[in-house]
Design a protein around this motif. Structure first.
Motif, PDB file in Angstrom:
ATOM      1  N   ASP A 145       0.674  -1.151   0.052  1.00  0.00           N
ATOM      2  CA  ASP A 145      -0.028  -0.155  -0.002  1.00  0.00           C
ATOM      3  C   ASP A 145       0.958   1.278   0.007  1.00  0.00           C
ATOM      4  O   ASP A 145       2.286   1.338   0.345  1.00  0.00           O
ATOM      5  CB  ASP A 145      -1.013   0.163   1.217  1.00  0.00           C
ATOM      6  CG  ASP A 145      -0.498   0.080   2.719  1.00  0.00           C
ATOM      7  OD1 ASP A 145       0.642   0.729   2.699  1.00  0.00           O
ATOM      8  OD2 ASP A 145      -0.895  -0.652   3.499  1.00  0.00           O
ATOM      9  N   ALA A 146       0.306   2.149  -0.174  1.00  0.00           N
ATOM     10  CA  ALA A 146       0.944   3.496  -0.455  1.00  0.00           C
ATOM     11  C   ALA A 146       1.750   4.006   0.790  1.00  0.00           C
ATOM     12  O   ALA A 146       2.931   4.372   0.754  1.00  0.00           O
ATOM     13  CB  ALA A 146      -0.001   4.647  -1.002  1.00  0.00           C
ATOM     14  N   ALA A 147       1.218   3.714   2.041  1.00  0.00           N
ATOM     15  CA  ALA A 147       1.996   4.104   3.338  1.00  0.00           C
ATOM     16  C   ALA A 147       3.284   3.095   3.309  1.00  0.00           C
ATOM     17  O   ALA A 147       4.330   3.694   3.984  1.00  0.00           O
ATOM     18  CB  ALA A 147       1.030   3.719   4.462  1.00  0.00           C
ATOM     19  N   GLN A 148       3.181   1.867   3.056  1.00  0.00           N
ATOM     20  CA  GLN A 148       4.249   1.011   3.284  1.00  0.00           C
ATOM     21  C   GLN A 148       5.244   1.585   2.166  1.00  0.00           C
ATOM     22  O   GLN A 148       6.549   1.457   2.222  1.00  0.00           O
ATOM     23  CB  GLN A 148       3.705  -0.271   2.642  1.00  0.00           C
ATOM     24  CG  GLN A 148       3.139  -0.910   3.892  1.00  0.00           C
ATOM     25  CD  GLN A 148       2.458  -2.588   3.280  1.00  0.00           C
ATOM     26  OE1 GLN A 148       2.189  -2.740   2.267  1.00  0.00           O
ATOM     27  NE2 GLN A 148       2.693  -3.462   4.118  1.00  0.00           N
ATOM     28  N   ALA A 149       4.924   2.028   0.833  1.00  0.00           N
ATOM     29  CA  ALA A 149       5.730   2.533  -0.093  1.00  0.00           C
ATOM     30  C   ALA A 149       6.451   3.851   0.253  1.00  0.00           C
ATOM     31  O   ALA A 149       7.600   3.811   0.377  1.00  0.00           O
ATOM     32  CB  ALA A 149       5.155   2.783  -1.242  1.00  0.00           C
TER      33      ALA A 149
END
Ligand code: SF4
Length: 390
Positions: free
Chosen positions: A268-272
């Motif tokens: 997900d974008a937060a992980q990226a």
């Protein structure tokens, strides 16, 4: 004896790209090529932002180390293209679908005879610089193996395999082409073989997507390069491991690389964004894992804990190292089940079929994204799942 073509194609491939999206059931799907799986922190941040702003908020990791964005609104392509180009992820709009380059994980940092990252950059630039190569099928694949044998067996049409720091073998359709060159001459040879594929395809009046689909493809392309396939080609690579590698590796320079599996390949974008904060470059692997390199020893534990808290997996015993799945419902109209939710439930409840061995869950018999090698198929039937090898 002449090898028969594996399949006869009747038209151009419809492989999605960043600009040529695919209309999936959950919106447009864009596939962003990531040569060698190598992404800078800035590129990761850019992908996270477009996933948030234009897509469903996640980056889907593919079996070729590329990234897919799902849930895009119709007509988003121009903005997506502009934003990807600004991040250096779309160097040539005409060649965007043909930049399929797999590279050895950890190359240049640990293991291997050579650092293939310069090959990635040079081959990518060479592909994009030749207008004729825009005509390659979107499925054409190059594998750049530094000698450890991790990507040489992944079905590349053309491949470079380092045999020593001074010698590189060319592979065609995964087989030894009988040609050896110095590493400095390897990329020009791969480009010549790629042009040879297109020339042979034209000579056979074929619309083949892959080298193996041409009649006697590897041998005829080798002949165009002045080589003869060895009568009994020896295997240049070891068998692919049955599970992706996870954990930590000490790099040549003393720093540490972490390798984490991303469950179901959904980053997900937060992980990226988190990945972009902890390191300057990541490498996506064909096994839906991420190499997080160049960490100082005193930072490793904190980074591992932070990534683990988001759901990334570092434990080789975790079932997530053995489970993959296609898109399934709701993303694919052909799917007979929400295979990702079902697979996640089976992992959470310890009820994976086939004793939890390496398995691929699919919503229909096409089994998209199935890894190569020994894999048990878990295929939706409409009334449950068929489990078995095929
Ligand atoms: S395997 Fe079937 S259900 Fe899954 S993504 Fe492919 S076409 Fe869709």
């Amino acid at each position: 004896m002449t090898a028969p073509p594996a399949a006869v194609r009747v038209g151009a491939d419809a492989c999605p790209g960043a600009l040529q999206t695919h209309a999936a059931a959950d919106g447009a799907l864009a596939r962003v090529r990531v040569p060698g799986g190598l992404l800078s922190g800035g590129q990761l941040r850019a992908l996270a932002a477009v996933a948030r702003d234009l897509g469903d908020g996640a980056l889907e990791l593919t079996s070729r180390g590329n990234v897919q964005l799902r849930g895009l609104a119709a007509g988003t392509e121009p903005e997506l293209g502009d934003r990807l180009a600004a991040a250096g992820l779309l160097p040539s709009p005409t060649h965007e679908r043909v930049r399929n380059l797999l590279a050895s994980a950890l190359t240049g940092r640990a293991g291997g005879h050579v650092d293939v990252r310069p090959w990635v950059r040079a081959l990518d630039a060479g592909l994009c610089a030749d207008p004729a190569l825009a005509g390659l099928p979107g499925r054409y694949l190059a594998t750049l193996d530094d000698g450890r044998g991790d990507v040489a067996g992944l079905g590349g049409d053309v491949g470079l395999q380092a045999l020593s720091p001074d010698e590189v073998a060319l592979t065609l359709g995964g087989a030894d082409a009988g040609l050896r060159v110095h590493p400095d001459d390897a990329v020009p040879l791969a480009l010549a073989a790629t042009r040879g594929f297109l020339a042979e395809r034209a000579a056979q009046a074929s619309s083949a997507w892959r080298l193996a689909e041409l009649e006697d493809g590897p041998a005829r392309v080798a002949a165009r390069l002045g080589a003869t396939l060895p009568a009994a080609p020896h295997r240049l690579y070891r068998d692919i491991g049955t599970t992706p590698s996870v954990g930590s590796v000490v790099q040549r320079d003393g720093r540490v690389a972490l390798i984490a599996v991303v469950p179901l390949g959904r980053l997900d974008a937060a992980q990226a964004d988190l990945l972009a904060r902890v390191t300057g470059e990541v490498q996506l692997t064909p096994w839906r894992s991420v190499v997080v390199p160049d960490l100082t020893e005193d930072a490793v534990d904190d980074v591992a804990v932070a990534l683990h808290r988001t759901g990334m997996v570092f434990d080789e015993a975790s079932p997530w190292t053995r489970v993959t799945a296609c898109a399934g419902r709701p993303g694919c109209a052909k799917s007979l089940a929400d295979v990702r939710a079902d697979a996640a439930r089976a992992v959470a409840t310890g009820t994976l079929p086939a004793d939890g061995t390496r398995q691929h869950w699919a919503g229909c018999e096409r089994r998209c994204g199935r890894p190569r090698g020994e894999v048990v198929d878990v295929v939706a039937t409409g009334t449950g799942y068929r489990v078995g090898k095929s």
